[in-house]
Enzyme design. Structure first.
Site, mmCIF file in Angstrom:
data_model
loop_
_atom_site.group_PDB
_atom_site.id
_atom_site.type_symbol
_atom_site.label_atom_id
_atom_site.label_comp_id
_atom_site.label_asym_id
_atom_site.label_seq_id
_atom_site.Cartn_x
_atom_site.Cartn_y
_atom_site.Cartn_z
ATOM 1 C CD GLU A 174 -3.170 -1.209 1.946
ATOM 2 O OE1 GLU A 174 -3.246 -0.390 2.875
ATOM 3 O OE2 GLU A 174 -4.071 -2.034 1.687
ATOM 4 C CD GLU A 176 -3.419 -6.253 2.805
ATOM 5 O OE1 GLU A 176 -4.335 -5.614 3.367
ATOM 6 O OE2 GLU A 176 -2.215 -5.952 2.893
HETATM 7 O O1 AHR Z 1 -5.157 -6.285 6.799
HETATM 8 C C1 AHR Z 1 -5.100 -5.143 7.581
HETATM 9 C C2 AHR Z 1 -4.461 -3.953 6.860
HETATM 10 O O2 AHR Z 1 -5.263 -3.580 5.780
HETATM 11 C C3 AHR Z 1 -3.118 -4.191 6.229
HETATM 12 O O3 AHR Z 1 -2.079 -4.078 7.142
HETATM 13 C C4 AHR Z 1 -3.043 -3.124 5.193
HETATM 14 O O4 AHR Z 1 -2.225 -3.479 4.103
HETATM 15 C C5 AHR Z 1 -4.494 -2.911 4.800
HETATM 16 O O5 AHR Z 1 -4.838 -1.570 4.775
#
Ligand code: AHR
Length: 522
Positions: free
Chosen positions: A199, A331
């Protein structure tokens, strides 16, 4: 055998199931399956994400060799067994936001000498670094999973990342490899994936798109592994959650435009993040005790990923028509209010049959986009967000999401078929969803597999396939919209055998409300 099935028109009125809405006919849906398969469903789409966050690693995976909780060299035995049973193909580590505050040197050497840091992203709790590089890579070998290391490109230099990679992968008589040997590991570990930051537009460095693209090119140029490892470098990409502040299309465009060979790194994979939650960090709902609006909107959030993947794919196709660059949704998952009474910042939440549907709908989306989506990682594996497993000291429960990953195993490396489903929907308020969502694929064992999801919380649906033959498998259904497994009732939701029925000589299914089924067609 030709599998194409003529779309049939809605059949006559069927008898209403006990839980059907009054005055509504039990619906019938017809599916037709294409003749020729698309690109294989890469098994890595069944991947997991595990960050130093809350009880995800400590207690969830790692309890240490001296724990009273049964363990294998410090890893919880019950958790290892459960993860092995679903053949986890890859685990992304150590973050997430944590990755860009992590110094890999903190996590090597004798454990009692490792520094204690503050986990500034997740609750400001202390991090004793007991789980570090050796513990992670040995865990991957224990699971038989591929390693996916997310290196720090936000607060450390390319040389730090380069040295970590060398420490892990070098077979030479050189200082870093010898340090690894001194720390107890002779042979290098296999490093299949390197994530270049996380990110980068946010907690990974607040970079503008052009800066993020340059950052990727810069770091990726410095990272080398032995050629035989065929390591794939993954550029940190966009998120679909924050359109008010962050345009995922512009970000993807910039990464695709600027990360080619001329900029120091030929892009192999681009990541994407999306959580099923209200847009722009709107107030999250509870994980249990929600009403039907909560059911419908949450499934709608999950299904929105398909629109985003279509958008991202169009941009990637523009710069990479040969489809050489993979999309890694590394994610994804449902994000709710944290469980009442749990530590703020630990992101611990319950997991219900609604989450099983979120998982199944999302996996079906990945099956429909195998031309680009080659890896995905659900957030997160144990005790955090949409977890497979929840633990409470020595107790462990498997969540409805775990059971979806279990049911879907035949789809790993299977060849997917497009499926047409007659237009029938489940609607609540402003939300309209496909009533039945379907995946079909030819498994590695040669069998045809179907995954069926009924999104309606009230109505049983007849699904007609037009195929001949029989089908057997398992189904996961809920007695209530928030049916879940707790430490007191660990088996409230679990899969049971499920079979097709014959209707006029053709294979059909009676899909109960709130259910996910996977069957093999015989
Ligand atoms: O999964 C939780 C958080 O969500 C992670 O650390 C981040 O990459 C995302 O914003």
């Amino acid at each position: 055998m030709r599998m194409a099935v003529r779309l049939a028109l809605l059949a006559g009125l069927l008898s209403l199931p006990a839980n059907a809405q009054l005055g509504t006919a039990a619906p019938v849906v017809d599916i037709s399956i294409a003749d020729s398969p698309g690109p294989v469903i890469d098994r890595h789409i069944y991947g997991q994400f595990s960050e130093h966050l809350g009880r995800g690693i400590y207690e969830g995976i790692w309890v240490g060799e001296n724990s009273k909780i049964p363990n294998i060299n410090g890893y919880r035995k019950d958790v290892v067994q459960a993860l092995k049973a679903i053949h986890v193909p890859v685990v992304r580590w150590p973050g997430g936001c944590f990755a860009d505050n992590y110094d890999w040197r903190d996590g090597i050497g004798p454990r009692d000498k490792r520094p204690v840091r503050i986990n500034v992203n997740w609750g400001d709790v202390t991090e004793n670094n007991a789980f570090g590089t050796h513990e992670y890579f040995n865990f991957m070998e224990l699971l038989g999973a591929d390693a996916y290391l997310s290196v720090n490109t936000g607060s450390m230099t390319p040389m730090d990342a380069e040295r970590w990679v060398e420490y892990v992968t070098s077979d030479q008589n050189a200082t870093l490899a010898n340090e690894r040997r001194k720390n107890g590991r002779d042979k290098p570990w296999n490093l299949k994936f390197i994530g270049i930051g996380n990110e980068t537009w946010g907690c990974g460095g607040n970079m503008r798109p052009a800066v993020a693209a340059a950052n990727n090119a810069r770091y990726s140029g410095f990272l080398h592994t032995p050629a035989a490892m065929a390591t794939i470098k993954v550029a940190s990409g966009a998120s679909g959650n924050l359109d008010k502040w962050h345009d995922y299309k512009a970000f993807t465009e910039e990464m695709m435009k600027n990360s080619g060979p001329t900029f120091g790194g030929s892009l192999q994979a681009l990541s994407y993040h999306y959580y099923a939650m209200p847009p722009n960090l709107g107030p999250k709902g509870p994980a249990t005790g929600f009403d039907e609006r909560g059911w419908a909107t949450q499934l709608g959030y999950a299904l929105d990923l398909e629109r985003q993947i279509d958008d991202v794919t169009k941009i990637m196709d523009k710069y990479d028509p040969a489809k050489k660059v993979a999309l890694f949704v590394d994610e994804w998952g449902a994000w709710y209010q944290q469980e009442p009474g749990s530590h703020p910042g630990f992101l611990y939440q319950q997991n219900t049959i609604r989450d099983a549907e979120v998982a199944a709908l999302t996996l079906n989306i990945f099956h429909r986009h195998t031309d680009r989506v080659k890896l995905a990682a659900i957030a997160q594996m144990v005790n955090v967000l949409q977890a497979m497993i929840l633990t409470d000291k020595e107790k462990m429960v498997l969540t409805p999401t775990y059971y979806v990953f279990d049911l879907y195993q035949p789809f790993m490396d299977a060849s997917p078929y497009k499926v047409k489903v007659t237009n029938a929907s489940y609607a609540y308020g402003d939300t309209k969803l496909p009533l039945i969502d379907v995946s079909a694929a030819r498994g590695k064992d040669g069998k045809l597999y179907l995954a069926l999801v009924n999104t309606d919380p009230h109505r049983t649906v007849t699904v007609r396939t037009g195929l001949t033959g029989s089908a057997t498998g398992r189904i996961l259904a809920g007695a209530a919209m928030d049916a879940h497994n707790s430490f007191d009732r660990p088996n409230a939701v679990h899969p049971v055998p499920f079979s097709g029925v014959s209707q006029n000589g053709k294979l059909a299914f009676q899909m109960p409300p709130m259910a996910v089924a996977v069957v093999a067609v015989n």
